[in-house]
Scaffold this motif. Sequence first.
Motif, PDB file in Angstrom:
ATOM      1  N   PHE A 142      21.154  22.313 -13.553  1.00 18.03           N
ATOM      2  CA  PHE A 142      22.573  22.586 -13.453  1.00 18.03           C
ATOM      3  C   PHE A 142      23.393  22.043 -14.723  1.00 18.03           C
ATOM      4  O   PHE A 142      24.417  22.493 -14.958  1.00 18.03           O
ATOM      5  N   LEU A 143      22.663  20.842 -15.121  1.00 14.20           N
ATOM      6  CA  LEU A 143      23.348  20.044 -16.185  1.00 14.20           C
ATOM      7  C   LEU A 143      23.690  20.880 -17.525  1.00 14.20           C
ATOM      8  O   LEU A 143      22.531  21.468 -17.920  1.00 14.20           O
ATOM      9  N   GLY A 144      24.777  20.927 -17.963  1.00 10.60           N
ATOM     10  CA  GLY A 144      25.053  21.710 -19.224  1.00 10.60           C
ATOM     11  C   GLY A 144      25.392  22.874 -19.023  1.00 10.60           C
ATOM     12  O   GLY A 144      25.445  23.885 -20.285  1.00 10.60           O
ATOM     13  N   LYS A 145      25.001  23.796 -17.869  1.00  9.20           N
ATOM     14  CA  LYS A 145      25.254  25.324 -17.588  1.00  9.20           C
ATOM     15  C   LYS A 145      26.860  25.350 -17.855  1.00  9.20           C
ATOM     16  O   LYS A 145      27.678  24.645 -17.205  1.00  9.20           O
ATOM     17  N   PRO A 146      26.912  26.496 -18.430  1.00  8.34           N
ATOM     18  CA  PRO A 146      28.363  26.737 -18.645  1.00  8.34           C
ATOM     19  C   PRO A 146      29.100  27.340 -17.500  1.00  8.34           C
ATOM     20  O   PRO A 146      27.983  27.954 -16.533  1.00  8.34           O
ATOM     21  N   LEU A 147      30.385  27.272 -17.167  1.00 12.08           N
ATOM     22  CA  LEU A 147      30.968  27.740 -15.903  1.00 12.08           C
ATOM     23  C   LEU A 147      30.947  29.212 -15.802  1.00 12.08           C
ATOM     24  O   LEU A 147      30.942  29.884 -14.814  1.00 12.08           O
ATOM     25  N   SER A 148      30.336  30.012 -16.984  1.00 10.45           N
ATOM     26  CA  SER A 148      30.123  31.584 -16.866  1.00 10.45           C
ATOM     27  C   SER A 148      28.958  31.897 -16.132  1.00 10.45           C
ATOM     28  O   SER A 148      28.437  32.964 -16.092  1.00 10.45           O
ATOM     29  N   SER A 149      27.655  30.851 -15.969  1.00 14.59           N
ATOM     30  CA  SER A 149      26.685  31.096 -15.693  1.00 14.59           C
ATOM     31  C   SER A 149      26.923  31.713 -14.216  1.00 14.59           C
ATOM     32  O   SER A 149      27.810  31.544 -13.474  1.00 14.59           O
ATOM     33  N   SER A 150      25.775  32.527 -13.771  1.00 17.92           N
ATOM     34  CA  SER A 150      25.737  32.971 -12.142  1.00 17.92           C
ATOM     35  C   SER A 150      25.414  32.066 -11.129  1.00 17.92           C
ATOM     36  O   SER A 150      25.679  32.329 -10.232  1.00 17.92           O
ATOM     37  N   PHE A 151      24.497  30.928 -11.600  1.00 14.30           N
ATOM     38  CA  PHE A 151      23.995  30.182 -10.820  1.00 14.30           C
ATOM     39  C   PHE A 151      23.174  30.763  -9.505  1.00 14.30           C
ATOM     40  O   PHE A 151      23.450  30.460  -8.414  1.00 14.30           O
ATOM     41  N   THR A 152      22.501  31.802 -10.157  1.00 18.36           N
ATOM     42  CA  THR A 152      21.731  32.470  -9.025  1.00 18.36           C
ATOM     43  C   THR A 152      20.040  32.046  -8.979  1.00 18.36           C
ATOM     44  O   THR A 152      19.538  31.926 -10.154  1.00 18.36           O
ATOM     45  N   VAL A 153      19.632  31.782  -7.655  1.00 19.64           N
ATOM     46  CA  VAL A 153      18.563  31.440  -7.611  1.00 19.64           C
ATOM     47  C   VAL A 153      17.458  32.358  -7.956  1.00 19.64           C
ATOM     48  O   VAL A 153      17.534  33.594  -7.487  1.00 19.64           O
ATOM     49  N   GLY A 154      16.630  32.416  -8.729  1.00 18.91           N
ATOM     50  CA  GLY A 154      15.733  33.260  -9.087  1.00 18.91           C
ATOM     51  C   GLY A 154      15.912  33.650 -10.455  1.00 18.91           C
ATOM     52  O   GLY A 154      15.091  34.405 -11.012  1.00 18.91           O
ATOM     53  N   GLU A 155      16.897  33.530 -10.999  1.00 19.12           N
ATOM     54  CA  GLU A 155      17.363  33.914 -12.223  1.00 19.12           C
ATOM     55  C   GLU A 155      17.573  32.922 -13.190  1.00 19.12           C
ATOM     56  O   GLU A 155      16.597  32.650 -14.251  1.00 19.12           O
ATOM     57  N   ASP A 156      18.675  32.155 -13.192  1.00 17.60           N
ATOM     58  CA  ASP A 156      18.723  30.926 -14.154  1.00 17.60           C
ATOM     59  C   ASP A 156      18.548  29.580 -13.195  1.00 17.60           C
ATOM     60  O   ASP A 156      18.764  28.616 -13.848  1.00 17.60           O
ATOM     61  N   ILE A 157      18.200  29.678 -12.173  1.00 16.82           N
ATOM     62  CA  ILE A 157      18.031  28.390 -11.187  1.00 16.82           C
ATOM     63  C   ILE A 157      16.671  28.688 -10.491  1.00 16.82           C
ATOM     64  O   ILE A 157      16.425  29.740  -9.775  1.00 16.82           O
ATOM     65  N   GLN A 158      15.793  27.724 -10.859  1.00 21.07           N
ATOM     66  CA  GLN A 158      14.434  27.727 -10.097  1.00 21.07           C
ATOM     67  C   GLN A 158      14.608  26.933  -8.816  1.00 21.07           C
ATOM     68  O   GLN A 158      15.001  25.831  -8.613  1.00 21.07           O
ATOM     69  N   ALA A 159      14.331  27.741  -7.588  1.00 19.00           N
ATOM     70  CA  ALA A 159      14.227  27.028  -6.336  1.00 19.00           C
ATOM     71  C   ALA A 159      13.365  26.014  -6.150  1.00 19.00           C
ATOM     72  O   ALA A 159      12.325  26.071  -6.637  1.00 19.00           O
TER      73      ALA A 159
END
Length: 186
Positions: A142-159
Amino acid sequence: MSKILRVALALTVVCALAALGLSFVYVVTRGRIAEEAKRELNEALTLVFPEGEEFASLNLTSLGVLPESKEVKFLEVYEAKKGGKREGLVVKVASTGYGGPIVLLVGVSTEEGVITGIKVLEHQETPGLGSNVAEEAFLSQFLGKPLSSSFTVGEDIQAVSGATISSRAVARACAKVAELLREEGK
């Protein structure tokens, strides 16, 4: 006096002494417990927003309408200052995980609009599975991710393997914090 009355009287005396003892310990230690809790909070705030020199508690209503949901609750917000100037915000939020609420701090740079740090404060996730969402290996995504990120598991976040619900809870909390700060232009 009957045997039952003597036992009842003895139990009453023991219970009264125990209550008195617990009350005494509480009164003697409550100041120290409050100081320790404050010290731990300051360490956590500094961890999620390392640039902050001082942290001031803000009223949640100062952020406007909170985008709360059934699964995410905003608990507290702190303003991180450096040289007397606001550098960012740290939001304490609770998100529903597999075992119960996961309480975490999310630091956001208001200058750059990115996540500066995350710390899980409390959770009741399964040891060895869901509890791994509190580990640096997961949170560092999550570090450095912009607020515009979707924070979606499986897309930009690895569960975390075997802990999808817990991973989604942390990602959902970050997404709500980002939504709040994006919409309010903080």
